[in-house]
Design a protein around this motif. Structure first.
Motif, PDB file in Angstrom:
ATOM      1  N   UNK A  48      10.864  27.933  42.250  1.00  0.00           N
ATOM      2  CA  UNK A  48      11.637  28.240  41.041  1.00  0.00           C
ATOM      3  C   UNK A  48      12.496  29.476  41.238  1.00  0.00           C
ATOM      4  N   UNK A  49      11.929  30.490  41.897  1.00  0.00           N
ATOM      5  CA  UNK A  49      12.686  31.722  42.174  1.00  0.00           C
ATOM      6  C   UNK A  49      13.881  31.425  43.072  1.00  0.00           C
ATOM      7  N   UNK A  50      13.656  30.626  44.117  1.00  0.00           N
ATOM      8  CA  UNK A  50      14.742  30.301  45.036  1.00  0.00           C
ATOM      9  C   UNK A  50      15.823  29.474  44.351  1.00  0.00           C
ATOM     10  N   UNK A  51      15.413  28.568  43.462  1.00  0.00           N
ATOM     11  CA  UNK A  51      16.402  27.761  42.734  1.00  0.00           C
ATOM     12  C   UNK A  51      17.286  28.641  41.857  1.00  0.00           C
ATOM     13  N   UNK A  52      16.659  29.616  41.176  1.00  0.00           N
ATOM     14  CA  UNK A  52      17.445  30.547  40.357  1.00  0.00           C
ATOM     15  C   UNK A  52      18.352  31.393  41.235  1.00  0.00           C
ATOM     16  N   UNK A  53      17.852  31.783  42.403  1.00  0.00           N
ATOM     17  CA  UNK A  53      18.656  32.587  43.316  1.00  0.00           C
ATOM     18  C   UNK A  53      19.879  31.809  43.788  1.00  0.00           C
ATOM     19  N   UNK A  54      19.695  30.563  44.168  1.00  0.00           N
ATOM     20  CA  UNK A  54      20.816  29.742  44.623  1.00  0.00           C
ATOM     21  C   UNK A  54      21.821  29.557  43.490  1.00  0.00           C
ATOM     22  N   UNK A  55      21.312  29.301  42.266  1.00  0.00           N
ATOM     23  CA  UNK A  55      22.209  29.110  41.118  1.00  0.00           C
ATOM     24  C   UNK A  55      23.027  30.363  40.842  1.00  0.00           C
ATOM     25  N   UNK A  56      22.409  31.535  41.003  1.00  0.00           N
ATOM     26  CA  UNK A  56      23.115  32.785  40.723  1.00  0.00           C
ATOM     27  C   UNK A  56      24.172  33.100  41.770  1.00  0.00           C
ATOM     28  N   UNK A  57      24.129  32.420  42.910  1.00  0.00           N
ATOM     29  CA  UNK A  57      25.076  32.693  43.994  1.00  0.00           C
ATOM     30  C   UNK A  57      26.196  31.664  44.059  1.00  0.00           C
ATOM     31  N   UNK A  58      26.356  30.873  43.015  1.00  0.00           N
ATOM     32  CA  UNK A  58      27.452  29.913  42.979  1.00  0.00           C
ATOM     33  C   UNK A  58      28.779  30.647  42.798  1.00  0.00           C
ATOM     34  N   UNK A  59      29.805  30.154  43.437  1.00  0.00           N
ATOM     35  CA  UNK A  59      31.137  30.749  43.350  1.00  0.00           C
ATOM     36  C   UNK A  59      32.004  29.883  42.445  1.00  0.00           C
ATOM     37  N   UNK A  60      32.652  30.507  41.467  1.00  0.00           N
ATOM     38  CA  UNK A  60      33.558  29.793  40.571  1.00  0.00           C
ATOM     39  C   UNK A  60      34.968  29.914  41.134  1.00  0.00           C
ATOM     40  N   UNK A  61      35.530  28.835  41.649  1.00  0.00           N
ATOM     41  CA  UNK A  61      36.856  28.927  42.288  1.00  0.00           C
ATOM     42  C   UNK A  61      37.974  29.243  41.304  1.00  0.00           C
ATOM     43  N   UNK A  62      37.702  29.142  39.994  1.00  0.00           N
ATOM     44  CA  UNK A  62      38.743  29.412  38.998  1.00  0.00           C
ATOM     45  C   UNK A  62      38.964  30.909  38.787  1.00  0.00           C
ATOM     46  N   UNK A  63      38.049  31.725  39.283  1.00  0.00           N
ATOM     47  CA  UNK A  63      38.188  33.164  39.099  1.00  0.00           C
ATOM     48  C   UNK A  63      37.926  33.856  40.429  1.00  0.00           C
ATOM     49  N   UNK A  64      37.849  35.178  40.413  1.00  0.00           N
ATOM     50  CA  UNK A  64      37.615  35.915  41.650  1.00  0.00           C
ATOM     51  C   UNK A  64      36.249  36.575  41.598  1.00  0.00           C
ATOM     52  N   UNK A  65      35.781  37.002  42.772  1.00  0.00           N
ATOM     53  CA  UNK A  65      34.482  37.666  42.828  1.00  0.00           C
ATOM     54  C   UNK A  65      34.558  39.102  42.329  1.00  0.00           C
ATOM     55  N   UNK A  66      35.756  39.667  42.277  1.00  0.00           N
ATOM     56  CA  UNK A  66      35.892  41.032  41.762  1.00  0.00           C
ATOM     57  C   UNK A  66      37.145  41.116  40.900  1.00  0.00           C
ATOM     58  N   UNK A  67      37.125  42.041  39.968  1.00  0.00           N
ATOM     59  CA  UNK A  67      38.246  42.221  39.044  1.00  0.00           C
ATOM     60  C   UNK A  67      38.781  43.648  39.072  1.00  0.00           C
ATOM     61  N   UNK A  68      38.091  44.539  39.810  1.00  0.00           N
ATOM     62  CA  UNK A  68      38.523  45.924  39.849  1.00  0.00           C
ATOM     63  C   UNK A  68      38.020  46.623  41.092  1.00  0.00           C
TER      64      UNK A  68
END
Length: 707
Positions: A48-68
């Motif tokens: 369960x911990x690993x599943x949450x970890x993988x989910x939290x590391x998804x990249x949304x291609x519509x935005x960027x990883x940083x904004x500032x």
């Protein structure tokens, strides 16, 4: 010979690098094998911990990883936890990204070092030489904007631009992001958090914060981001006890539901006050004065008496046969046991569970005086014996909330006994059922009864607690409902969000001091947000005309947007109302962004049919809506009673006078109207055939928005 890459190209290359590192982190998490745990239970937990970890590391291609980004001076204490050389920088984003050596590539916006991104200024630079904001379009960097906060002759920063010598008074990229058209659920505001908002977001877990926030000040987003920050900063404590977010209705929860997951936080409970207090099926309604009385905090004292009055004082001794002898505990001694349990201030059910052992202990004392040999096994046997269980059942009966409340509302003598000196005769008559239900199962419970059932349930046995509770639109809850929310926090903290001017229930709060007392948090930090970032000046200034009537003494909010927005008021004949609304909707929908058509609840069905006849596709947020996916429509038809907490780029408000008149009293009606008038981000069109409420004064001329 190729030209050197520009500063924007270098930043875009860094974004590509950051995405590659995030992909590496995700692949590493996916490669870990939970099956290698020492046992099945550990494997399940690790999985369960690993599943949450993988989910939290998804990249949304519509935005960027940083904004500032922030560039820091040398040796800044308390920032990043280490000394930094001149020119060292951090990119700030929605999640933490590291390289394969463990060094930060992107820093989570909640990390201590990120505080400077939100709060640094020329007056208090916090060691920041430069703050950079990025423009983003479909996952690519399109622009950047720098602010120089500290000037030092020896500060030569990488990528220096000629514009660095000019300090902007207002960030154009920041303003563009705040005012950007939007459709669908609420987005996070991590790239636009203002200093006064950031101070609330980063309030310590042990602090309860009450935010009095005018429309458009971002109080809801601030509350959600505080929950995300607390989960980041106090994860080990809050993952055990949990975080609960309570909103005014299901449409509101759907609207905000994507914010915390977008920040990587998925283990947060959401509830409305109805779902939180779902102890019985609501099968009846009642007069406003009865509902107001049931929400009165005095009912807590009445219910406490009603519960404890069910305990009978012992008149007969406890007699326990054991072997050939009968052991006797006098009634006076049993009364002492009862009094001792009451002094411990434990719940009714807890005291009842303790009582058999207490009685058995006294039986053993009698046995020992007679020379009998006893031990814990003998005491347990006595506590479980039929005479003790029957004695407890007779004097301290098992109760459930529905039975207690049914008995109180159907028996005048029982109510009089519990309410003596608390409620007068007229108030007691209001509470009594005119046609008493034959049994608790046949009771026609009302919405106000749910908080009373919850109160009784807590008197009988402790309800579940959360480590932190976020309560939005708190001003609308009755004192008894506030008590129900407060007990969910227990000894934990709350973030309480609301606006006294937007109270739309007959029992809505008139002061935060009283409301916080009912929540059990008399000690709290009260913060006032009055700078409106989302509602334009033309709209908020018009709505503020209602404030002297609905919230005397409350300061008017100030819009800080450069675009003043647009407000139009159209008076039409009654038979032209719906066609004029249709024309206004068509006009509003020509621009990108969402359009909310807010109308009196009673006309939503007819108006929906007329809009459909005009060929205007739209969703509906009322309970009778049959078409799913309302968030996918540009145009959404919203009953006035559901509008609270929602926002749209443009709104069309139908018959303000009818919206106000639908409420039980004049002040509540004007407060409902104030809510409706402040839902727009860029422009509002009012269409009416009935005279506008006098408090709005003369209709303003159309105010053109700035291009």
């Amino acid at each position: 010979m190729s030209a050197a890459p520009s500063e924007l190209e270098r930043e875009q290359a860094f974004l590509v690098h950051a995405r590659a590192q995030l992909r590496r982190m995700r692949e590493l998490a996916q490669s870990l094998d939970a099956a290698k745990a020492s046992d099945a239970i550990s494997a399940e937990a690790l999985g369960a911990v690993l599943a949450r970890r993988v989910a939290s590391l998804q990249d949304d291609p519509r935005t960027t990883l940083f904004f500032g980004r922030i560039d820091l001076l040398e040796g800044i204490e308390g920032i990043g936890g280490r000394g930094l050389g001149l020119g060292a920088s951090f990119h700030i984003g929605r999640r933490h990204v590291t390289d394969d050596a463990g060094d930060p590539v992107v820093v989570d916006w909640r990390a201590p070092v990120s505080t400077a991104f939100y709060r640094a200024s020329t007056a208090e630079p916090m060691g920041v030489v430069r703050r950079r904001r990025f423009g983003v379009d479909h996952g690519r960097l399109t622009a950047f904007e720098d602010e120089i906060l500290t000037r030092r002759p020896d500060a030569v920063l990488p990528g220096s631009l000629t514009t660095h010598g000019v300090e902007r008074r207002r960030s154009a990229l920041l303003a563009a992001e705040i005012e950007r058209p939007r459709m669908g659920p609420m987005r996070d505001i991590v790239s636009t958090i203002q200093p006064e908002q950031d101070e609330i977001v980063r309030s310590d877990l042990g602090v309860t914060v009450c935010v009095q926030g005018a429309p458009g000040t971002g109080k809801t987003a601030v509350g959600l981001h505080r929950a995300a920050w607390l989960l980041y900063s106090f994860r080990s404590r809050l993952e055990r006890s949990g975080v609960l977010v309570i909103g005014p209705n299901r449409a509101f929860l759907d609207h905000i539901g994507a914010v915390l997951p977008s920040l990587g936080e998925v283990r947060v409970e959401h509830a409305t006050i109805e779902s939180l207090l779902d102890h019985a099926r609501v099968r009846a309604s009642e007069a406003v004065d009865v509902a107001v009385l049931k929400g009165d905090p005095r009912l807590a004292r009445v219910l406490e008496r009603a519960v404890w009055n069910r305990v009978k004082r012992p008149e007969e001794p406890l007699i326990v046969p054991r072997g050939v002898r009968r052991w006797r505990v006098p009634a006076a001694e049993v009364s002492g046991i009862f009094d001792e349990l009451r002094r411990r201030d434990v719940r009714y059910g807890t005291a009842r569970d303790l009582l058999p052992q207490r009685l058995a202990h006294h039986v053993l004392l009698v046995m020992e005086k007679s020379g009998e040999i006893t031990d814990d096994r003998v005491q347990d046997a006595v506590a479980r014996s039929s005479p003790v269980r029957a004695y407890v059942k007779h004097l301290w009966p098992a109760l459930d909330p529905a039975a207690v409340l049914h008995g109180l509302f159907s028996d005048p003598a029982r109510l009089a006994d519990a309410a003596d000196g608390i409620l007068d005769d007229d108030e007691q008559r209001l509470l009594l059922w005119r046609r008493p239900a034959r049994s608790k199962g046949a009771a026609r419970w009302t919405f106000a009864d749910l908080a009373l059932l919850d109160e009784v349930g807590d008197l009988l046995g402790r309800v579940g607690r959360h480590g932190h509770v976020v309560l939005d639109e708190a001003q609308d809850l009755s004192p008894m409902q506030l008590r129900a929310v407060g007990r969910r926090a227990g000894s934990g903290s709350l973030t309480v969000l609301g606006d006294i001017a937007q109270g739309t229930t007959p029992w809505s709060a008139t002061s935060w001091t009283a409301a916080m007392s009912h929540l059990g948090k008399a000690e709290h930090d009260l913060v006032v947000l009055d700078r409106g970032f989302r509602v334009p000046a033309a709209v908020i200034d018009y709505a503020a005309r209602l404030l002297p009537a609905i919230a005397p003494g409350l300061g008017a909010p100030r819009s800080v947007r450069e675009n003043a927005g647009r407000l139009e008021v159209h008076a039409v004949a009654g038979d032209q109302l719906h066609s004029e609304v249709g024309a206004a909707v068509v006009q509003a929908a020509r621009e990108p962004g969402s359009v909310g058509v807010i109308a009196p609840d009673a006309v939503v069905g007819a108006l929906s049919a007329d809009l459909a006849a005009l060929g205007i596709r739209h969703g509906r947020l009322d309970r009778d809506a049959s078409e799913p996916g309302d968030d996918d429509h540009q145009v959404v038809l919203v009953p006035a009673t559901v509008a609270k907490g929602l926002e749209f780029d443009r709104t069309v408000v139908v018959e303000p006078a009818a919206i106000a008149a639908a409420e039980p009293d004049g002040r509540t009606g004007l407060r409902r109207l104030y809510v409706v008038l402040t839902r727009a981000v860029s422009e509002t069109t009012i269409v009416h055939s009935l005279p506008l409420p006098a408090e709005l004064g003369a209709s303003p001329e159309a105010s053109p928005g700035a291009d």
